[in-house]
Enzyme design. Structure first.
Site, PDB file in Angstrom:
ATOM      1  N   TYR A 144     -29.742  13.394  -3.432  1.00 38.14           N
ATOM      2  CA  TYR A 144     -29.829  13.612  -1.987  1.00 38.14           C
ATOM      3  C   TYR A 144     -30.570  14.906  -1.666  1.00 38.14           C
ATOM      4  O   TYR A 144     -31.038  15.098  -0.551  1.00 38.14           O
ATOM      5  CB  TYR A 144     -28.426  13.610  -1.391  1.00 38.14           C
ATOM      6  CG  TYR A 144     -28.381  13.282   0.077  1.00 38.14           C
ATOM      7  CD1 TYR A 144     -28.925  12.089   0.564  1.00 38.14           C
ATOM      8  CD2 TYR A 144     -27.778  14.139   0.997  1.00 38.14           C
ATOM      9  CE1 TYR A 144     -28.875  11.772   1.906  1.00 38.14           C
ATOM     10  CE2 TYR A 144     -27.715  13.825   2.334  1.00 38.14           C
ATOM     11  CZ  TYR A 144     -28.272  12.643   2.790  1.00 38.14           C
ATOM     12  OH  TYR A 144     -28.220  12.332   4.133  1.00 38.14           O
ATOM     13  N   LYS A 151     -28.730  17.919   6.640  1.00 43.99           N
ATOM     14  CA  LYS A 151     -27.564  17.369   7.332  1.00 43.99           C
ATOM     15  C   LYS A 151     -26.523  18.453   7.629  1.00 43.99           C
ATOM     16  O   LYS A 151     -25.835  18.402   8.657  1.00 43.99           O
ATOM     17  CB  LYS A 151     -26.939  16.243   6.510  1.00 43.99           C
ATOM     18  CG  LYS A 151     -27.814  15.008   6.377  1.00 43.99           C
ATOM     19  CD  LYS A 151     -28.140  14.368   7.716  1.00 43.99           C
ATOM     20  CE  LYS A 151     -28.846  13.027   7.538  1.00 43.99           C
ATOM     21  NZ  LYS A 151     -29.229  12.424   8.842  1.00 43.99           N
TER      22      LYS A 151
END
Length: 259
Positions: free
Chosen positions: A160, A167
């Site tokens: 990720y 995020k």
């Protein structure tokens, strides 16, 4: 008795629809079912072709180009909303991007340009959307902004990479925007779905393993669907969610609570 989720008379902007499996598709369907009139954006002519069936099925008349890397397109969308509707009741931000090498590589190896691009598209675009939406939300007497996040903001998720940082910043932006806009009756929230196969997720190596782990380890042993995300989001933008602001709201069968 009126339904709890009632969006009759409300105008909502939904971004990020790429195809039938998109998170935003489930959100759009839930909002239309609750009575909202939608404005939908697309990134380019190629993506417009993919979402045409969705637009037709939902009967959406307001469909505009919005590429957040081209500021003039975002400005034009809000100008069109103002001209056609004179207000905006809610807006959904569902977009993110990082170069493949930055997504799958080590964070420590992320280039400055790659980091800036990922943060701009994935995080600062929400801040810009909020800025353009603010006067239209005020015209509506208040409203709601919702963005989409993921557990990688607070836990290290394999492959990720830099998106986890984006995020985390997005969730911080949610809190600060909620604090700044609350006096104008504007609520700001983030929805954090569990893993589900979307176009964006298909670019993450090993994502099938993440979905399998979610089923195995979540208390409810189930994968989330776009419809599940749509139901929560429609609730948050409705008057039923009128005092909910500044939070990250999980819809993941309880996966986020597991050690």
């Amino acid at each position: 008795m009126n339904p709890i989720i009632n969006l009759e008379g409300k105008v909502g902007l939904i971004t990020g629809i790429a195809n039938e499996k998109s998170i935003s598709t489930g959100v759009a369907e839930a909002c239309v079912q609750a009575g909202a009139k939608l404005v939908i954006t697309y990134q380019n002519d190629k993506t417009r072709a993919f979402i045409e069936p969705i637009i037709n099925r939902l009967g959406v008349e307001d469909v505009y180009l919005m590429d957040v890397t081209r500021p003039e397109t975002m400005q034009e969308v809000f100008a069109q909303i103002d001209a056609r509707h004179g207000k905006l009741d809610f807006a959904i931000h569902s977009m993110a991007f990082a170069k493949r090498d930055d997504l799958h590589g080590r964070v420590v190896d992320t280039s400055a340009d790659g980091f800036a691009l990922a943060m701009d598209v994935s995080t600062h675009s929400f801040v810009r959307l909020a800025k353009y939406a603010e006067p239209l939300l005020v015209k509506a007497g208040g409203g709601s902004l919702v963005t989409m996040t993921y557990l990688g903001s607070e836990k290290v998720i394999p492959n990720y990479g830099v998106m986890g940082l984006c995020k985390a910043a997005l969730e911080a932006a949610t809190r600060y925007l909620a604090a700044e806009l609350g006096e104008k009756a504007i609520r700001v929230n983030a929805v954090s779905p569990g893993p589900l196969m979307t176009r964006a997720a298909s670019g993450i190596a090993g994502f099938d393993g993440l979905m399998a782990a979610a089923v195995d380890r979540s208390p409810m042993h189930s994968l989330v669907t776009p419809e599940d995300i749509g139901a929560l989001t429609a609730f948050l933008v409705s008057d039923a969610g009128r005092l909910i602001s500044g939070g990250v709201h999980f819809v993941d069968a309880g996966y986020n609570i597991m050690g």
